[in-house]
Enzyme design. Structure first.
Site, mmCIF file in Angstrom:
data_model
loop_
_atom_site.group_PDB
_atom_site.id
_atom_site.type_symbol
_atom_site.label_atom_id
_atom_site.label_comp_id
_atom_site.label_asym_id
_atom_site.label_seq_id
_atom_site.Cartn_x
_atom_site.Cartn_y
_atom_site.Cartn_z
ATOM 1 N N HIS A 57 0.853 -1.198 0.000
ATOM 2 C CA HIS A 57 0.000 0.000 0.000
ATOM 3 C C HIS A 57 0.882 1.240 0.000
ATOM 4 C CE1 HIS A 57 -2.300 3.064 2.512
ATOM 5 N NE2 HIS A 57 -3.008 2.966 1.397
ATOM 6 N N HIS A 115 2.765 10.924 -1.418
ATOM 7 C CA HIS A 115 1.790 10.574 -0.380
ATOM 8 C C HIS A 115 1.942 11.625 0.712
ATOM 9 C CE1 HIS A 115 0.056 7.921 2.990
ATOM 10 N NE2 HIS A 115 -0.942 8.411 2.267
#
Length: 314
Positions: A33, A107
């Site tokens: 992830h 991110h």
């Protein structure tokens, strides 16, 4: 007892022939992830996917950077190391940078340029011709149509000769068929409706429902329900991850995503996995944070679930 995860670097190549003849959307495949966050540091620049509150506090980046990094970093191992330890699905978030022609993984903060990771994947595949990798271009930020076209050209160049064409029928897409008949190794998911190319797999071909919770019971309920509702015609991504809200991160500011969301989930994650089976209607791709934890236990557990397919009558 057979251990399918004994050779993580070559695990697809050395699967029993019976498993290589099963559609890839019925195999258990480990993934990471936010796969490329390993390079984030406290001095990394705030990225365009960060919440508006964080964007508004950019001027405090020298002070807040280490805290943002602690709550944005989901992997410690780079792409090359993940591949060598069994990861075959990568969750990618891409953005442009003002005044910079390159594309970057993000991110909340900017990570490395995409070129380095793509080169690592290409090199691995050249050295492992019977392994298949799924690259999921999950989110795009600050990308106009012209940027999408540039990025797709980059992808085509990086993986030319290895890209599996999109097909509306996955029944024949076994590992044997992909690598030997098609001479392909890369399934490239592109979750944008702005563009289409023959080698881009659209969102609906690999649904990836997001639990979006910090509650372990809610997560387990969500991913269990998701499997029961999956479309058997396509692949399916189970996100076995907890997602902290901004408030949650502020509440535990001096901690980290790993300490508050990853480690508390470990035992229940494996309890849940042990109850699952691949095959028709079962799990397919399962993703986790910090896949390297305890010597890649996550990858080993997911890969060995394929043993359940061998236990069934042929």
């Amino acid at each position: 007892m057979i251990n399918l995860a004994q050779n993580l670097e070559h695990w697809m190549s050395v699967l029993p022939q019976r498993l290589k003849s099963i559609p890839i959307n019925q195999l258990a495949i480990p993934g990471s992830h936010d796969s490329t966050t390993y390079g984030l540091t406290g001095s990394s620049e705030i990225a365009p996917d960060a919440k508006p509150t964080i964007q508004n506090l950019k001027f405090l980046q020298p002070v807040l950077g280490p805290f943002i990094c602690n709550w944005s970093k989901t992997q410690a191992a780079d792409v090359r190391t993940q591949l060598a330890n069994g990861v075959r699905y990568f969750d990618l978030r891409i953005a442009t940078r003002e005044g910079d022609p390159m594309f970057y993984f993000v991110h909340n903060m900017y990570a490395e340029p995409v070129n380095d990771a793509f080169t690592a994947v290409r090199t691995f595949l050249n050295d492992h011709p019977r392994e298949v990798v799924i690259l999921d271009c999950q989110h795009f930020y600050k990308m106009a149509l012209k940027d999408h076209h540039r990025f797709i050209e980059l992808l085509d160049s990086a993986f030319r000769g290895k890209l599996l064409p999109f097909t509306s029928d996955m029944k024949h897409l076994t590992l044997n068929y992909i690598t030997e008949t098609c001479n392909s190794q890369v399934i490239l998911i592109y979750r944008s409706s702005n563009v289409f190319k023959w080698f881009l797999w659209p969102s609906h071909s690999f649904p990836t429902p997001w639990p979006n919770t910090v509650s372990i019971p809610d997560l387990i309920s969500f991913i269990t329900r998701g499997l029961k509702q999956r479309d058997l015609s396509w692949g399916f991504v189970t996100q076995c991850v907890l997602t902290p809200t901004l408030w949650f991160a502020c509440r535990f500011l001096f901690s980290s995503l790993k300490d508050r969301c990853v480690l508390p989930l470990e035992q229940e994650k494996y309890n849940w996995l042990k109850r699952q089976s691949p095959g028709v209607g079962g799990i397919n791709i399962v993703i986790s944070d910090f896949v390297e934890y305890k010597n890649y236990q996550f990858c080993k557990e997911v890969i060995n679930l394929n043993l359940k397919l061998l236990e069934r009558p042929s």
